[in-house]
Scaffold this active site. Structure first.
Site, PDB file in Angstrom:
ATOM      1  N   SER A   1       5.174   0.154   3.874  1.00 58.50           N
ATOM      2  CA  SER A   1       5.651   0.867   2.677  1.00 58.50           C
ATOM      3  C   SER A   1       4.850   2.152   2.441  1.00 58.50           C
ATOM      4  O   SER A   1       5.419   3.168   2.021  1.00 58.50           O
ATOM      5  CB  SER A   1       5.632  -0.041   1.440  1.00 58.50           C
ATOM      6  OG  SER A   1       4.322  -0.260   0.996  1.00 58.50           O
ATOM      7  N   ASN A   2       3.557   2.128   2.723  1.00 57.37           N
ATOM      8  CA  ASN A   2       2.770   3.365   2.585  1.00 57.37           C
ATOM      9  C   ASN A   2       3.219   4.403   3.604  1.00 57.37           C
ATOM     10  O   ASN A   2       3.275   5.594   3.311  1.00 57.37           O
ATOM     11  CB  ASN A   2       1.280   3.078   2.753  1.00 57.37           C
ATOM     12  CG  ASN A   2       0.666   2.601   1.464  1.00 57.37           C
ATOM     13  OD1 ASN A   2       0.415   3.398   0.564  1.00 57.37           O
ATOM     14  ND2 ASN A   2       0.467   1.299   1.353  1.00 57.37           N
ATOM     15  N   ARG A   7     -10.634  -4.629  22.921  1.00 59.88           N
ATOM     16  CA  ARG A   7     -10.489  -3.592  21.892  1.00 59.88           C
ATOM     17  C   ARG A   7     -10.428  -2.172  22.479  1.00 59.88           C
ATOM     18  O   ARG A   7      -9.582  -1.359  22.119  1.00 59.88           O
ATOM     19  CB  ARG A   7     -11.664  -3.701  20.914  1.00 59.88           C
ATOM     20  CG  ARG A   7     -11.291  -3.388  19.498  1.00 59.88           C
ATOM     21  CD  ARG A   7     -12.430  -3.684  18.553  1.00 59.88           C
ATOM     22  NE  ARG A   7     -12.507  -5.085  18.157  1.00 59.88           N
ATOM     23  CZ  ARG A   7     -11.625  -5.714  17.408  1.00 59.88           C
ATOM     24  NH1 ARG A   7     -10.560  -5.079  16.961  1.00 59.88           N
ATOM     25  NH2 ARG A   7     -11.765  -6.977  17.095  1.00 59.88           N
ATOM     26  N   ASN A  53      -7.670   6.342   5.667  1.00 55.03           N
ATOM     27  CA  ASN A  53      -7.174   4.982   5.463  1.00 55.03           C
ATOM     28  C   ASN A  53      -6.919   4.794   3.974  1.00 55.03           C
ATOM     29  O   ASN A  53      -7.557   5.437   3.137  1.00 55.03           O
ATOM     30  CB  ASN A  53      -8.227   3.964   5.932  1.00 55.03           C
ATOM     31  CG  ASN A  53      -7.748   2.532   5.759  1.00 55.03           C
ATOM     32  OD1 ASN A  53      -6.585   2.216   6.045  1.00 55.03           O
ATOM     33  ND2 ASN A  53      -8.625   1.648   5.293  1.00 55.03           N
ATOM     34  N   HIS A  68      -7.008   1.815   1.069  1.00 51.62           N
ATOM     35  CA  HIS A  68      -7.578   0.480   0.860  1.00 51.62           C
ATOM     36  C   HIS A  68      -7.258   0.040  -0.574  1.00 51.62           C
ATOM     37  O   HIS A  68      -7.431   0.824  -1.513  1.00 51.62           O
ATOM     38  CB  HIS A  68      -9.095   0.533   1.077  1.00 51.62           C
ATOM     39  CG  HIS A  68      -9.739  -0.805   0.918  1.00 51.62           C
ATOM     40  ND1 HIS A  68      -9.617  -1.803   1.858  1.00 51.62           N
ATOM     41  CD2 HIS A  68     -10.482  -1.317  -0.093  1.00 51.62           C
ATOM     42  CE1 HIS A  68     -10.263  -2.866   1.434  1.00 51.62           C
ATOM     43  NE2 HIS A  68     -10.797  -2.612   0.252  1.00 51.62           N
ATOM     44  N   SER A 104      -7.897   3.246  -3.016  1.00 49.95           N
ATOM     45  CA  SER A 104      -8.716   4.383  -2.598  1.00 49.95           C
ATOM     46  C   SER A 104      -8.213   4.897  -1.259  1.00 49.95           C
ATOM     47  O   SER A 104      -7.824   4.109  -0.395  1.00 49.95           O
ATOM     48  CB  SER A 104     -10.173   3.950  -2.397  1.00 49.95           C
ATOM     49  OG  SER A 104     -10.675   3.250  -3.502  1.00 49.95           O
ATOM     50  N   ASP A 121     -14.127   0.162   5.834  1.00 48.18           N
ATOM     51  CA  ASP A 121     -13.816   0.602   4.454  1.00 48.18           C
ATOM     52  C   ASP A 121     -14.994   1.313   3.787  1.00 48.18           C
ATOM     53  O   ASP A 121     -15.256   1.130   2.599  1.00 48.18           O
ATOM     54  CB  ASP A 121     -13.396  -0.600   3.580  1.00 48.18           C
ATOM     55  CG  ASP A 121     -12.200  -1.334   4.152  1.00 48.18           C
ATOM     56  OD1 ASP A 121     -11.350  -0.667   4.759  1.00 48.18           O
ATOM     57  OD2 ASP A 121     -12.116  -2.565   3.982  1.00 48.18           O
ATOM     58  N   ALA A 170       0.858   2.610  -7.040  1.00 48.21           N
ATOM     59  CA  ALA A 170      -0.217   3.615  -7.116  1.00 48.21           C
ATOM     60  C   ALA A 170      -0.558   4.132  -5.717  1.00 48.21           C
ATOM     61  O   ALA A 170      -0.773   5.332  -5.518  1.00 48.21           O
ATOM     62  CB  ALA A 170      -1.450   3.006  -7.782  1.00 48.21           C
TER      63      ALA A 170
HETATM   64  C1  GRF Z   1      -1.682  -1.827   1.502  1.00 47.99           C
HETATM   65  O1  GRF Z   1      -2.002  -2.619   0.397  1.00 47.99           O
HETATM   66  C2  GRF Z   1      -2.874  -1.002   1.908  1.00 47.99           C
HETATM   67  O2  GRF Z   1      -3.695  -0.672   0.856  1.00 47.99           O
HETATM   68  C3  GRF Z   1      -3.585  -1.947   2.847  1.00 47.99           C
HETATM   69  O3  GRF Z   1      -2.573  -2.618   3.536  1.00 47.99           O
HETATM   70  C4  GRF Z   1      -1.393  -2.664   2.752  1.00 47.99           C
HETATM   71  C5  GRF Z   1      -0.282  -2.095   3.568  1.00 47.99           C
HETATM   72  O4  GRF Z   1       0.975  -2.250   2.983  1.00 47.99           O
HETATM   73  N1  GRF Z   1      -4.490  -1.201   3.695  1.00 47.99           N
HETATM   74  P1  GRF Z   1       2.219  -1.475   3.589  1.00 47.99           P
HETATM   75  O5  GRF Z   1       2.404  -1.969   5.031  1.00 47.99           O
HETATM   76  O6  GRF Z   1       1.918  -0.025   3.569  1.00 47.99           O
HETATM   77  O7  GRF Z   1       3.385  -1.817   2.745  1.00 47.99           O
END
Ligand code: GRF
Length: 317
Positions: A15-16, A66, A108, A110, A137, A146, A174
């Site tokens: 979603s982000n 890794r 990133n 978080h 953040s 983080d 947010a």
């Molecule tokens: C979010 O809560 C972000 O803060 C964390 O992982 C989640 C990712 O959600 N790092 P999405 O895949 O972006 O919906």
């Protein structure tokens, strides 16, 4: 204006990633998304990005160490032409080499108000601690999880009877607001006069006995007991230029520099036939090491002997 190229790494719903992608489609957004990649080829976010016409890459990390897996990702990032990497729910610990290669260019998001609650279960921990707010953040990625410098935060109020799930559902709103704004500001920081002044100030005031005061409306930097060695010039008399004025050795060097690199150097107005040289800071991609050298050189030409002598001695060691 050329747009910064962003690659987004995800592991899940994305979603982000979608928030960043749609923000990129708005007019004047300073970045474009050139790749969405995932360590899970079935991550729902990959299909969503593909449907929006964004190149995608999915490769499972399973069975790979890794470093090998990060090298596969890195090759894709390079091939995409990405300038920056945005991690958005990318559930992988990164190898040191990968972090180093993208240092200062990888962000990133978080779901906590860092430095509180690094790692997982952030919302449950904020509620258990009785915090008035959770939040999110955006930070630069460094070797520690983080832990990198925070670029922006948004607090989200915790309601009575809140559960980790209900709080997570609101924090995500947010997150979607914060990430695209911080990313846009970050990639265009070199076009922001305030940021440029901050960077010049940091370099200038790190020089021995350097101070700042306004001179003819511009921030100026001088050596205590000596003269001005630099001025920050922003749209001075509406000339439309953001630049740094420093001293060269004289009018000959000034003329030579302008002839050699007329996109970078210019002859400052209002300073008369002196050796002052203008360095254009408005190209969006400054070489700060080079600018630091200019400031040092200019400082030397302006500082009293007792200070330059001390510096000479220090530099011999
Ligand atoms: C979010 O809560 C972000 O803060 C964390 O992982 C989640 C990712 O959600 N790092 P999405 O895949 O972006 O919906």
């Amino acid at each position: 204006m050329t747009k910064a190229k962003i690659a987004i790494l995800i592991s899940g719903r994305g979603s982000n990633m979608m928030a960043l992608l749609y923000a990129a489609k708005l007019p004047d957004c300073p970045y474009e998304v050139v790749l969405v990649a995932s360590n899970d080829p079935d991550a729902p976010g990959l299909a969503l990005a593909a449907a929006e016409g964004v190149p995608t890459f999915g490769h499972s990390h399973k069975g790979l160490d890794r470093t090998t897996f990060d090298a596969i990702m890195d090759a894709q990032l390079k091939a995409s032409g990405a300038d920056y990497v945005a991690l958005a729910g990318y559930m992988r610990i990164l190898s040191t080499g990968f972090v180093q290669r993208w240092e200062g260019r990888m962000l990133n998001i978080h779901p906590s108000l860092l430095p509180k609650y690094k790692g997982l279960e952030t919302h449950a921990r904020a509620i258990a601690a009785g915090d008035s707010h959770g939040g999110c953040s955006v930070h630069l990625v460094t070797a520690e999880l983080d832990d990198g410098p925070v670029l922006g935060q948004l607090p989200v109020a915790i309601l009575p009877g809140e559960t980790a799930e209900s709080l997570a559902n609101r924090v995500v709103f947010a997150e979607h607001q914060l990430y695209s704004r911080v990313l846009a500001d970050f990639v265009s920081r070199e076009r922001n006069p305030e940021w440029l002044l901050g960077k010049v100030r940091e370099l200038a005031l790190a020089l021995p006995e350097a101070s700042e005061k306004t001179s003819h409306g511009s921030p100026g930097f001088f050596v205590e007991g000596g003269k001005f060695f630099a001025y920050f010039s922003y749209d001075h008399h509406h000339d439309g230029v953001t630049g740094l004025l420093v001293k060269s050795s004289g009018v000959e060097e000034q003329a030579m520099l302008i002839e050699r690199d007329p996109d970078l150097y210019y002859r400052p107005a209002y300073l008369g036939p002196s050796g002052w040289i203008g360095i254009d800071l408005g190209n969006g991609d400054n070489d700060w090491e080079h600018i630091g050298e200019w400031l040092r050189k200019s400082w030397r030409l302006s500082a009293p002997k007792r200070l330059t002598k001390l510096l000479d001695i220090a530099e011999e060691f």
